[in-house]
Scaffold this active site. Sequence first.
Site, PDB file in Angstrom:
ATOM      1  CE1 TYR A  66       4.039 -18.139   1.008  1.00  0.00           C
ATOM      2  CE2 TYR A  66       1.913 -17.962  -0.071  1.00  0.00           C
ATOM      3  CZ  TYR A  66       3.269 -17.717  -0.061  1.00  0.00           C
ATOM      4  OH  TYR A  66       3.847 -17.042  -1.119  1.00  0.00           O
TER       5      TYR A  66
ATOM      6  N   PRO B 299       3.475  -6.073  -3.871  1.00  0.00           N
ATOM      7  CG  PRO B 299       1.322  -5.936  -4.762  1.00  0.00           C
ATOM      8  CD  PRO B 299       2.264  -6.894  -4.075  1.00  0.00           C
TER       9      PRO B 299
ATOM     10  N   GLY C 276       5.107  -3.370  -0.894  1.00  0.00           N
ATOM     11  CA  GLY C 276       6.281  -3.365  -0.028  1.00  0.00           C
ATOM     12  C   GLY C 276       6.022  -3.952   1.342  1.00  0.00           C
ATOM     13  NE  ARG C 277       8.655  -9.025   2.211  1.00  0.00           N
ATOM     14  CZ  ARG C 277       9.323  -8.800   1.078  1.00  0.00           C
ATOM     15  NH1 ARG C 277       9.608  -7.571   0.713  1.00  0.00           N
ATOM     16  NH2 ARG C 277       9.722  -9.800   0.304  1.00  0.00           N
ATOM     17  N   GLY C 278       3.398  -3.984   2.957  1.00  0.00           N
ATOM     18  CA  GLY C 278       2.569  -3.067   3.729  1.00  0.00           C
ATOM     19  C   GLY C 278       3.194  -1.712   3.978  1.00  0.00           C
ATOM     20  CG  PHE C 279       7.498   0.486   4.740  1.00  0.00           C
ATOM     21  CD1 PHE C 279       8.229   0.014   5.814  1.00  0.00           C
ATOM     22  CD2 PHE C 279       7.526   1.849   4.483  1.00  0.00           C
ATOM     23  CE1 PHE C 279       8.968   0.879   6.613  1.00  0.00           C
ATOM     24  CE2 PHE C 279       8.270   2.718   5.274  1.00  0.00           C
ATOM     25  CZ  PHE C 279       8.986   2.230   6.350  1.00  0.00           C
TER      26      PHE C 279
END
Length: 328
Positions: free
Chosen positions: A56, A204, A206-209
């Site tokens: 990262y 958890p 959904g990558r912010g979705f």
Amino acid sequence: MKKRELGKSGLEVSALGLGCMGMSEFYGSLDEEESIRTIHRAIELGGTFLDTADMYGVGRNEELVGRAIKGQRNNVILATKFGNVRAADGTPLGINGRPEYVKQACDASLRRLGVDHIDLYYQHRVDPNTPIEETVGAMADLVQAGKVRYLGLSEASPRTIDKAHAVHPIAALQTEYSLWSREVEDEILPFCREKGIGFVAYSPLGRGFLTGQIKSFDDLEENDYRRFAPRFQGDNFRKNLDLVDRIHEIAKEKSCSSSQLALAWLLSQGDDIVPIPGTKRRSYLEENIGALDITLDEDDLRRIEEAAPQGAAAGFRYPEASMKTIDR
């Protein structure tokens, strides 16, 4: 903050961890000072399970986490990962699980983090060219040396986990799990439970979705890697917005946010599951932790199941090249 044990390992962590990846890369603009304040706030609120990796920000994220926990090492459970190799400019160089590399990577992570041991050390991706027994054997040597306390794997198949667990106990498997990524329910999660291995759920939300904050593709900054993620593109994006709308309706009735509902659902799937939502802002951190106060009854769970059944999300989790690195 409630605590959860990772499987039968004896390692106790906060019921909700903090994913630190986006503080250094991938999700648009960065603010290191706010990120450090977010880590400090997480610790204040009892969210002491911190997750990073050497890839990262090409090491910068470990350095940031190290600065944030200086003077507070005994207050956190620190997890990091090795195996996804990148050049200094970020270019991917493949996966490396060779024993000599495992030990080099650990020493480098310890230096960047500014600590003398790592609580939970994961192999980030399985190296298809190195027997897992050799990789985990080297990881076990790190435990013997006092540099690592517990071992983990990420995105590994039951067959690989079984081989690894026979060499040295695996405390946790970290794999994507959320209302739009439920594939682990078929084989992986039951297998982990059979073996007494904890499950750490990354992405958890959904990558912010699943937060409901992303309404169009243009909401993503130019340097946001989600612009290349299949679920954020074209028809997939529009279909996935429908899924989020269904979740949002239930959340409104529960007087909580979509994020909180998604996390509360995940927490309700078993006491051996520890979600690690990532954020680089204190406000979102506090919102996420609020999910621990939400109780879902049987009717709530039934409605969520109808709104987001397994396979409901449109598109693959990652671009094709990244999907090929997942051990299946």
